[in-house]
Design an enzyme around this catalytic site. Structure first.
Site, PDB file in Angstrom:
ATOM      1  N   ASN A  62       0.830  -1.207   0.000  1.00 49.65           N
ATOM      2  CA  ASN A  62       0.000   0.000   0.000  1.00 49.65           C
ATOM      3  C   ASN A  62       0.862   1.254   0.000  1.00 49.65           C
ATOM      4  O   ASN A  62       1.903   1.318   0.651  1.00 49.65           O
ATOM      5  CB  ASN A  62      -1.011  -0.006   1.159  1.00 49.65           C
ATOM      6  CG  ASN A  62      -0.384  -0.181   2.528  1.00 49.65           C
ATOM      7  OD1 ASN A  62       0.673  -0.788   2.669  1.00 49.65           O
ATOM      8  ND2 ASN A  62      -1.035   0.348   3.542  1.00 49.65           N
ATOM      9  N   GLU A  64       0.478   5.262   0.564  1.00 51.86           N
ATOM     10  CA  GLU A  64      -0.431   6.307   1.040  1.00 51.86           C
ATOM     11  C   GLU A  64       0.048   7.693   0.609  1.00 51.86           C
ATOM     12  O   GLU A  64       1.153   7.860   0.082  1.00 51.86           O
ATOM     13  CB  GLU A  64      -0.545   6.210   2.568  1.00 51.86           C
ATOM     14  CG  GLU A  64      -1.165   4.873   2.987  1.00 51.86           C
ATOM     15  CD  GLU A  64      -1.401   4.749   4.483  1.00 51.86           C
ATOM     16  OE1 GLU A  64      -0.904   5.594   5.254  1.00 51.86           O
ATOM     17  OE2 GLU A  64      -2.082   3.784   4.876  1.00 51.86           O
ATOM     18  N   CYS A  73      -4.250   0.909  -2.512  1.00 55.25           N
ATOM     19  CA  CYS A  73      -4.076  -0.360  -1.798  1.00 55.25           C
ATOM     20  C   CYS A  73      -2.984  -1.208  -2.459  1.00 55.25           C
ATOM     21  O   CYS A  73      -2.740  -1.092  -3.673  1.00 55.25           O
ATOM     22  CB  CYS A  73      -5.368  -1.169  -1.834  1.00 55.25           C
ATOM     23  SG  CYS A  73      -6.720  -0.445  -0.928  1.00 55.25           S
ATOM     24  N   GLU A  75      -3.030  -4.323  -3.286  1.00 51.56           N
ATOM     25  CA  GLU A  75      -3.517  -5.208  -4.349  1.00 51.56           C
ATOM     26  C   GLU A  75      -3.540  -4.486  -5.687  1.00 51.56           C
ATOM     27  O   GLU A  75      -3.091  -5.005  -6.710  1.00 51.56           O
ATOM     28  CB  GLU A  75      -4.942  -5.707  -4.030  1.00 51.56           C
ATOM     29  CG  GLU A  75      -5.042  -6.574  -2.800  1.00 51.56           C
ATOM     30  CD  GLU A  75      -5.331  -5.779  -1.530  1.00 51.56           C
ATOM     31  OE1 GLU A  75      -4.761  -4.685  -1.366  1.00 51.56           O
ATOM     32  OE2 GLU A  75      -6.095  -6.266  -0.693  1.00 51.56           O
ATOM     33  N   CYS A 112     -10.453  -4.834   0.104  1.00 49.85           N
ATOM     34  CA  CYS A 112     -11.577  -3.896   0.017  1.00 49.85           C
ATOM     35  C   CYS A 112     -12.338  -4.102  -1.298  1.00 49.85           C
ATOM     36  O   CYS A 112     -11.841  -4.741  -2.235  1.00 49.85           O
ATOM     37  CB  CYS A 112     -11.081  -2.457   0.134  1.00 49.85           C
ATOM     38  SG  CYS A 112     -10.333  -1.817  -1.372  1.00 49.85           S
ATOM     39  N   CYS A 115     -10.621  -3.156  -4.631  1.00 54.73           N
ATOM     40  CA  CYS A 115      -9.594  -4.119  -5.060  1.00 54.73           C
ATOM     41  C   CYS A 115     -10.247  -5.374  -5.631  1.00 54.73           C
ATOM     42  O   CYS A 115      -9.779  -5.935  -6.624  1.00 54.73           O
ATOM     43  CB  CYS A 115      -8.654  -4.475  -3.910  1.00 54.73           C
ATOM     44  SG  CYS A 115      -7.526  -3.128  -3.506  1.00 54.73           S
TER      45      CYS A 115
END
Ligand code: THU
Length: 165
Positions: A62, A64, A73, A75, A112, A115
């Site tokens: 991830n 940010e 994310c 993924e 999530c 993803c």
């Protein structure tokens, strides 16, 4: 009015040692990917490792940003890396794990919705199921064979796509 049910099956493992050798390797790679997580805001590291049909393993973590929604994310970082490098790549399986020093993660962290939607499109594009392993460093593991088990009402609309790869 009818009430219908989805029947979703998934595998659970008590710990790492129960996994096949190949899945163990992929989980270890996902753990390695935690090292490149850029998560100064959530302090929640997510790592993923994706195994391609040609044997290649692509890592993601991830990433940010101070403008929070600009981050991505793990993924999707890995999936889009694959798409950008080789749109014809075929994904066999992916392992996802997470770590934070703020609390103990006792259960596998599942991806999530955004993803899952992206995974679903890769699956649709390649016309073969993607195995997903949610790996908890502390023990329990969940494995699903195919994204439909995770997102049964996935958004698909073939007439929107003009896929040229
Ligand atoms: N995160 C992922 O990398 N993958 C997911 O499927 C869910 C959440 C990241 C985003 C953010 O950097 C941190 O976890 C906390 O939400």
């Amino acid at each position: 009015m009818n009430v219908l049910n989805f029947n979703i099956s998934y595998e659970t493992y008590e710990n790492f040692n129960e996994l096949s050798e190949g899945d163990k390797l992929l989980c270890a790679k996902a753990e390695e990917a935690l090292n490149t997580s850029y998560s100064p805001y959530s302090k929640f590291k997510v790592g993923t490792a994706i195994l391609l049909e040609n044997g290649e393993v692509v890592l993601g973590s991830n990433q940010e940003n101070v403008a929070y929604p600009s981050g991505l994310c793990a993924e999707r970082v890995a999936l889009f890396t694959i798409g950008a490098a080789n749109p014809r790549a075929v994904i066999k399986s992916m392992a996802i794990t997470a770590y934070t020093e703020n609390f103990e993660i006792k259960n596998p962290v599942t991806s999530c919705g955004a993803c899952l939607q992206v995974m679903a499109e890769f699956e649709q594009k390649q016309q073969s199921p993607i195995n997903v392993i949610f790996y908890c460093l502390n023990g329990k593991i969940i494995k699903v064979k195919g994204i439909k088990s995770l997102l049964p009402f996935v958004f698909v609309e073939d007439r929107l796509a003009n896929i040229i790869i």
